[in-house]
Write a protein that holds these residues in place. Sequence first.
Motif, PDB file in Angstrom:
ATOM      1  N   SER A  44       0.819  -1.204   0.000  1.00 29.47           N
ATOM      2  CA  SER A  44       0.000   0.000   0.000  1.00 29.47           C
ATOM      3  C   SER A  44       0.858   1.261   0.000  1.00 29.47           C
ATOM      4  N   GLY A  45       2.083   1.139   0.541  1.00 31.63           N
ATOM      5  CA  GLY A  45       2.944   2.299   0.742  1.00 31.63           C
ATOM      6  C   GLY A  45       3.073   2.645   2.212  1.00 31.63           C
ATOM      7  N   GLY A  46       2.207   1.997   3.045  1.00 26.13           N
ATOM      8  CA  GLY A  46       2.288   2.214   4.481  1.00 26.13           C
ATOM      9  C   GLY A  46       3.478   1.498   5.088  1.00 26.13           C
ATOM     10  N   ILE A  47       3.729   1.764   6.354  1.00 27.68           N
ATOM     11  CA  ILE A  47       4.929   1.261   7.008  1.00 27.68           C
ATOM     12  C   ILE A  47       5.014  -0.258   7.015  1.00 27.68           C
ATOM     13  N   ASP A  48       3.888  -0.945   7.211  1.00 29.90           N
ATOM     14  CA  ASP A  48       3.911  -2.399   7.339  1.00 29.90           C
ATOM     15  C   ASP A  48       4.373  -3.073   6.042  1.00 29.90           C
ATOM     16  N   SER A  49       3.744  -2.719   4.936  1.00 27.65           N
ATOM     17  CA  SER A  49       4.088  -3.372   3.670  1.00 27.65           C
ATOM     18  C   SER A  49       5.442  -2.931   3.148  1.00 27.65           C
ATOM     19  N   VAL A  50       5.831  -1.687   3.409  1.00 29.15           N
ATOM     20  CA  VAL A  50       7.157  -1.223   2.970  1.00 29.15           C
ATOM     21  C   VAL A  50       8.253  -1.958   3.746  1.00 29.15           C
ATOM     22  N   VAL A  51       8.070  -2.114   5.045  1.00 31.74           N
ATOM     23  CA  VAL A  51       9.045  -2.864   5.841  1.00 31.74           C
ATOM     24  C   VAL A  51       9.112  -4.313   5.372  1.00 31.74           C
ATOM     25  N   LEU A  52       7.966  -4.917   5.080  1.00 27.46           N
ATOM     26  CA  LEU A  52       7.967  -6.291   4.582  1.00 27.46           C
ATOM     27  C   LEU A  52       8.762  -6.386   3.283  1.00 27.46           C
ATOM     28  N   ALA A  53       8.624  -5.408   2.406  1.00 29.46           N
ATOM     29  CA  ALA A  53       9.378  -5.413   1.155  1.00 29.46           C
ATOM     30  C   ALA A  53      10.879  -5.359   1.420  1.00 29.46           C
ATOM     31  N   HIS A  54      11.311  -4.499   2.341  1.00 28.70           N
ATOM     32  CA  HIS A  54      12.732  -4.406   2.685  1.00 28.70           C
ATOM     33  C   HIS A  54      13.240  -5.704   3.317  1.00 28.70           C
ATOM     34  N   LEU A  55      12.427  -6.311   4.192  1.00 30.52           N
ATOM     35  CA  LEU A  55      12.834  -7.570   4.828  1.00 30.52           C
ATOM     36  C   LEU A  55      12.967  -8.684   3.790  1.00 30.52           C
ATOM     37  N   CYS A  56      12.029  -8.759   2.859  1.00 38.01           N
ATOM     38  CA  CYS A  56      12.089  -9.797   1.819  1.00 38.01           C
ATOM     39  C   CYS A  56      13.301  -9.597   0.918  1.00 38.01           C
ATOM     40  N   LYS A  57      13.608  -8.337   0.604  1.00 36.14           N
ATOM     41  CA  LYS A  57      14.785  -8.062  -0.217  1.00 36.14           C
ATOM     42  C   LYS A  57      16.052  -8.485   0.508  1.00 36.14           C
ATOM     43  N   ALA A  58      16.154  -8.158   1.784  1.00 42.70           N
ATOM     44  CA  ALA A  58      17.342  -8.510   2.567  1.00 42.70           C
ATOM     45  C   ALA A  58      17.444 -10.011   2.784  1.00 42.70           C
ATOM     46  N   SER A  59      16.321 -10.715   2.713  1.00 44.39           N
ATOM     47  CA  SER A  59      16.303 -12.163   2.928  1.00 44.39           C
ATOM     48  C   SER A  59      16.395 -12.943   1.612  1.00 44.39           C
ATOM     49  N   ARG A  60      16.568 -12.226   0.509  1.00 43.47           N
ATOM     50  CA  ARG A  60      16.736 -12.824  -0.823  1.00 43.47           C
ATOM     51  C   ARG A  60      15.520 -13.660  -1.252  1.00 43.47           C
ATOM     52  N   ILE A  61      14.358 -13.165  -0.889  1.00 39.74           N
ATOM     53  CA  ILE A  61      13.116 -13.778  -1.369  1.00 39.74           C
ATOM     54  C   ILE A  61      12.800 -13.193  -2.742  1.00 39.74           C
ATOM     55  N   ASN A  62      12.431 -14.034  -3.670  1.00 38.59           N
ATOM     56  CA  ASN A  62      12.099 -13.606  -5.029  1.00 38.59           C
ATOM     57  C   ASN A  62      10.669 -13.064  -5.034  1.00 38.59           C
ATOM     58  N   PHE A  63      10.532 -11.736  -5.217  1.00 33.73           N
ATOM     59  CA  PHE A  63       9.202 -11.146  -5.138  1.00 33.73           C
ATOM     60  C   PHE A  63       9.053  -9.976  -6.109  1.00 33.73           C
ATOM     61  N   SER A  64       7.781  -9.707  -6.441  1.00 33.40           N
ATOM     62  CA  SER A  64       7.387  -8.508  -7.173  1.00 33.40           C
ATOM     63  C   SER A  64       6.365  -7.761  -6.327  1.00 33.40           C
TER      64      SER A  64
END
Length: 438
Positions: A26-46
């Motif tokens: 959404s752009g809110g803190i929860d989903s943005v943090v999840l995106a950063h965590l997934c990137k740092a954890s090398r999860i393949n996501f869009s």
Amino acid sequence: MLQEFQQHIKAKFPFLLQGKCLLTISGGIDSVVLAHLCKASRINFSLAHCNFNLRGEESEQDEVFIKDLAEQLQVEVFTQSFQTELYAKDYQLSTQLAARELRYRWFEELAEKHQFNYILTAHHANDSLETYLINTTRGTGLNGLTGIPQQNGKIVRPLLSFSREQIQQYAKEQKIEWREDSSNASDKYVRNEIRHHIIPQLTEENPNLLESFQQTQQNLQDAANLLEDYTTILFSRLVEEINGKYFLNVQDLKQTPHTKAVLFQLLNSFGFTEWNDVYNLLEAQTGKQVFSKTHRLIRDREVLILSAIKDQEDQLIKIEENQAEIKWDQKQLSLENVNEMGAFSQNIAYLPAQKIKFPLTLRKWQAGDRFQPFGMKGKKKLSDFLKDEKLSPLEKENTWVLISDEKIAWVVGYRTDNRFKIEPNTTTILKLTLTYEK
């Protein structure tokens, strides 16, 4: 938090490390943090972002922010604009429910089109607590008290074990930017009223409210799992499945302790809501029915019959001369030309080939249908014939007729028409055999 998140993924969702994920943002803190965590954890996501066009320029700025974030994280992004208020008006839904329907339908479409294995949402522990409190105010069963599930099919919620405070602390430490949704400050929504006022008051009484809730939630989930196992045992004992329909013996149900609760457990997944009406079927007369959006429960003598609601449009099936079999509605009709009649049964019909005009038509019987039952001289209303056969309401409803040249040749599974009887001069006979798929 990153280390805890990665350990949580390895312990609970290791499949995310091998799959292809669609992260709803959404752009809110929860989903943005999840995106950063997934990137740092090398999860393949869009990323997938919905613009609901509910907050004017603010909604447009959210979309720009998401696109910039996708570029920063070097991930693919999908965006979709919805006319949410118009959709809500057309389908008589609240704005929140309309937005939910629109986004989840779109997420599913994206997952299917681009072969995403999982859809990630950023719900966290506080969301689950809020959902629990909302459900208690509206009345709910045990499942409504277990909070938000960590996984529901393709949908996975990897932040559900983490609190809003943990997420905020991680964003602060990592200097992560996000968008604030102005509607979150409004108390016109029930969830915001609970978040801003009720939970703070409860927290004053119990500073460990969230931890206590998580323990309660686990206890309730254990109880739900136990009840589900018990229901599985009851289902196998009380319910018989025949040709896609479920038959529940009324006397067996009455003799089962806590009958009303048992009915709820057995039928809850079929969408019923009027539970008093369902329970009253145990004392009702034959023909009494209760409907959900997808199923119907009908009292028929000493059983309750559960069946899916079919499309209202009558189904017409054409049978060409060269067809050897036709399958429909868990039935199969085989056709063959023979020289003489063989075994007789309700599910076998013999018709004179020279009187048959193709294509034949299969359809449900209709009010006003008439035919000449084999052995009779005059015509008879099909409705009267089915009544004389003492068919249940469900059996009547599922009766099909075979039409040749606009005349009923066979009430399928019951009686042929006397106009299509085999004469001494009949040379070729069309044999029709009805079977049921298991």
